[in-house]
Design a protein around this motif. Structure first.
Motif, PDB file in Angstrom:
ATOM      1  N   ALA A   1       0.835  -1.191   0.000  1.00  0.00           N
ATOM      2  CA  ALA A   1       0.000   0.000   0.000  1.00  0.00           C
ATOM      3  C   ALA A   1       0.874   1.247   0.000  1.00  0.00           C
ATOM      4  CB  ALA A   1      -0.918   0.007   1.209  1.00  0.00           C
ATOM      5  N   LEU A   2       0.516   2.192  -0.839  1.00  0.00           N
ATOM      6  CA  LEU A   2       1.210   3.476  -0.878  1.00  0.00           C
ATOM      7  C   LEU A   2       0.641   4.353   0.225  1.00  0.00           C
ATOM      8  CD1 LEU A   2       1.083   3.968  -4.738  1.00  0.00           C
ATOM      9  CD2 LEU A   2       3.094   3.356  -3.382  1.00  0.00           C
ATOM     10  N   THR A   3       1.526   4.943   1.022  1.00  0.00           N
ATOM     11  CA  THR A   3       1.111   5.791   2.125  1.00  0.00           C
ATOM     12  C   THR A   3       1.996   7.025   2.180  1.00  0.00           C
ATOM     13  OG1 THR A   3       2.598   4.714   3.695  1.00  0.00           O
ATOM     14  CG2 THR A   3       0.387   3.783   3.494  1.00  0.00           C
ATOM     15  N   GLY A   4       1.557   8.029   2.924  1.00  0.00           N
ATOM     16  CA  GLY A   4       2.387   9.195   3.170  1.00  0.00           C
ATOM     17  C   GLY A   4       1.901  10.443   2.469  1.00  0.00           C
ATOM     18  N   THR A   5       2.470  11.554   2.899  1.00  0.00           N
ATOM     19  CA  THR A   5       2.158  12.879   2.362  1.00  0.00           C
ATOM     20  C   THR A   5       3.478  13.599   2.115  1.00  0.00           C
ATOM     21  OG1 THR A   5       0.119  12.957   3.653  1.00  0.00           O
ATOM     22  CG2 THR A   5       0.948  15.053   2.836  1.00  0.00           C
ATOM     23  N   TRP A   6       3.674  14.084   0.895  1.00  0.00           N
ATOM     24  CA  TRP A   6       4.909  14.759   0.529  1.00  0.00           C
ATOM     25  C   TRP A   6       4.610  16.126  -0.058  1.00  0.00           C
ATOM     26  CZ3 TRP A   6       3.845   9.704  -0.589  1.00  0.00           C
ATOM     27  CH2 TRP A   6       4.623   8.759   0.085  1.00  0.00           C
ATOM     28  N   PRO A   7       4.935  17.199   0.651  1.00  0.00           N
ATOM     29  CA  PRO A   7       4.841  18.532   0.044  1.00  0.00           C
ATOM     30  C   PRO A   7       5.868  18.610  -1.090  1.00  0.00           C
ATOM     31  CG  PRO A   7       5.077  18.670   2.435  1.00  0.00           C
ATOM     32  CD  PRO A   7       5.357  17.250   2.042  1.00  0.00           C
ATOM     33  N   ARG A   8       5.452  19.146  -2.212  1.00  0.00           N
ATOM     34  CA  ARG A   8       6.311  19.260  -3.386  1.00  0.00           C
ATOM     35  C   ARG A   8       6.140  20.657  -3.986  1.00  0.00           C
ATOM     36  NH1 ARG A   8       9.885  15.324  -3.891  1.00  0.00           N
ATOM     37  NH2 ARG A   8       9.885  15.916  -1.754  1.00  0.00           N
TER      38      ARG A   8
ATOM     39  N   VAL B   1       9.216  13.159  -7.945  1.00  0.00           N
ATOM     40  CA  VAL B   1       8.631  12.059  -7.180  1.00  0.00           C
ATOM     41  C   VAL B   1       9.681  11.609  -6.167  1.00  0.00           C
ATOM     42  CG1 VAL B   1       7.635   9.751  -7.303  1.00  0.00           C
ATOM     43  CG2 VAL B   1       7.234  11.385  -9.169  1.00  0.00           C
ATOM     44  N   PRO B   2       9.323  11.584  -4.873  1.00  0.00           N
ATOM     45  CA  PRO B   2      10.308  11.198  -3.859  1.00  0.00           C
ATOM     46  C   PRO B   2      10.911   9.824  -4.142  1.00  0.00           C
ATOM     47  CG  PRO B   2       8.333  12.084  -2.822  1.00  0.00           C
ATOM     48  CD  PRO B   2       8.024  11.920  -4.287  1.00  0.00           C
ATOM     49  N   LYS B   3      12.183   9.679  -3.795  1.00  0.00           N
ATOM     50  CA  LYS B   3      12.903   8.431  -4.071  1.00  0.00           C
ATOM     51  C   LYS B   3      12.188   7.224  -3.472  1.00  0.00           C
ATOM     52  CE  LYS B   3      17.344   6.148  -3.707  1.00  0.00           C
ATOM     53  NZ  LYS B   3      18.712   6.201  -3.236  1.00  0.00           N
ATOM     54  N   ARG B   4      11.743   7.327  -2.220  1.00  0.00           N
ATOM     55  CA  ARG B   4      11.064   6.189  -1.582  1.00  0.00           C
ATOM     56  C   ARG B   4       9.814   5.787  -2.358  1.00  0.00           C
ATOM     57  NH1 ARG B   4       7.451   6.194   3.536  1.00  0.00           N
ATOM     58  NH2 ARG B   4       5.969   5.763   1.944  1.00  0.00           N
ATOM     59  N   VAL B   5       9.100   6.770  -2.864  1.00  0.00           N
ATOM     60  CA  VAL B   5       7.888   6.486  -3.651  1.00  0.00           C
ATOM     61  C   VAL B   5       8.270   5.796  -4.949  1.00  0.00           C
ATOM     62  CG1 VAL B   5       5.913   7.511  -4.857  1.00  0.00           C
ATOM     63  CG2 VAL B   5       6.614   8.395  -2.620  1.00  0.00           C
ATOM     64  N   ARG B   6       9.295   6.297  -5.613  1.00  0.00           N
ATOM     65  CA  ARG B   6       9.760   5.647  -6.850  1.00  0.00           C
ATOM     66  C   ARG B   6      10.157   4.205  -6.571  1.00  0.00           C
ATOM     67  NH1 ARG B   6      12.949  10.300  -7.296  1.00  0.00           N
ATOM     68  NH2 ARG B   6      14.840   9.040  -7.319  1.00  0.00           N
ATOM     69  N   GLU B   7      10.812   3.961  -5.460  1.00  0.00           N
ATOM     70  CA  GLU B   7      11.197   2.593  -5.102  1.00  0.00           C
ATOM     71  C   GLU B   7       9.963   1.725  -4.879  1.00  0.00           C
ATOM     72  OE1 GLU B   7      13.785   3.194  -1.759  1.00  0.00           O
ATOM     73  OE2 GLU B   7      15.462   3.786  -3.046  1.00  0.00           O
ATOM     74  N   ASP B   8       8.956   2.273  -4.196  1.00  0.00           N
ATOM     75  CA  ASP B   8       7.718   1.520  -3.970  1.00  0.00           C
ATOM     76  C   ASP B   8       6.984   1.230  -5.280  1.00  0.00           C
ATOM     77  OD1 ASP B   8       8.184   1.536  -1.244  1.00  0.00           O
ATOM     78  OD2 ASP B   8       6.698   3.094  -0.799  1.00  0.00           O
TER      79      ASP B   8
END
Length: 145
Positions: free
Chosen positions: A2-9, A19-26
């Motif tokens: 499951a994708l979770t989290g909030t990233w201000p961009r 796209v944050p690195k952790r998100v790209r990895e997921d």
């Protein structure tokens, strides 16, 4: 997963979203070469991997095309959805027409929402949270019925 989290961009001057690195990895790590960006609810944009976009397309194909609201939604959704390349720095260029649809300004928020991501204008996201947060328990009860 499951994708979770909030990233201000911040969208850069060319309308690119990092796209944050952790998100790209997921989403697929080094193999992630493209994503789908599509109009979504509450004037947000949804971000899907090819696999998740295809699964959504399968769900839509099971709906009755004999219903005007289904045809209308599918036309509005697919005509504006974009298959976008992820550049070598992990950025997507948000097309102007999708920025206009979601009323995105420079400050945005990327959200993990289980099987997809959502992209919101930061001010609109803050207002959405402020409006619904007091109702969290009630919303949770309905979600788990």
């Amino acid at each position: 997963m499951a994708l979770t989290g909030t990233w201000p961009r911040t969208l850069d001057d060319k309308g690119r979203l990092a796209v944050p690195k952790r998100v790209r990895e997921d989403l697929g790590g080094a193999d992630l070469k493209s994503l789908f960006l599509a109009p979504w609810t509450e004037k947000s944009l949804a971000v899907f991997t090819t696999e998740k976009f295809d699964a959504l397309a399968q769900r839509f194909s099971e709906k009755s095309a004999g219903k005007a609201d289904v045809r209308n939604y599918m036309r509005l959704f697919y005509a504006r959805a974009e298959h976008l390349d992820v550049d070598s720095q992990g950025r997507l260029r948000v097309p102007d027409r999708l920025k206009a649809f979601a009323e995105l300004k420079r400050e945005v928020v990327l959200l993990g929402v289980s099987d997809h991501l959502e992209l919101w204008d930061a001010t609109r996201w803050d207002a959405y949270v402020a409006e619904l947060n007091p109702q969290f328990d009630e919303i949770a009860e309905h979600a788990f019925e």
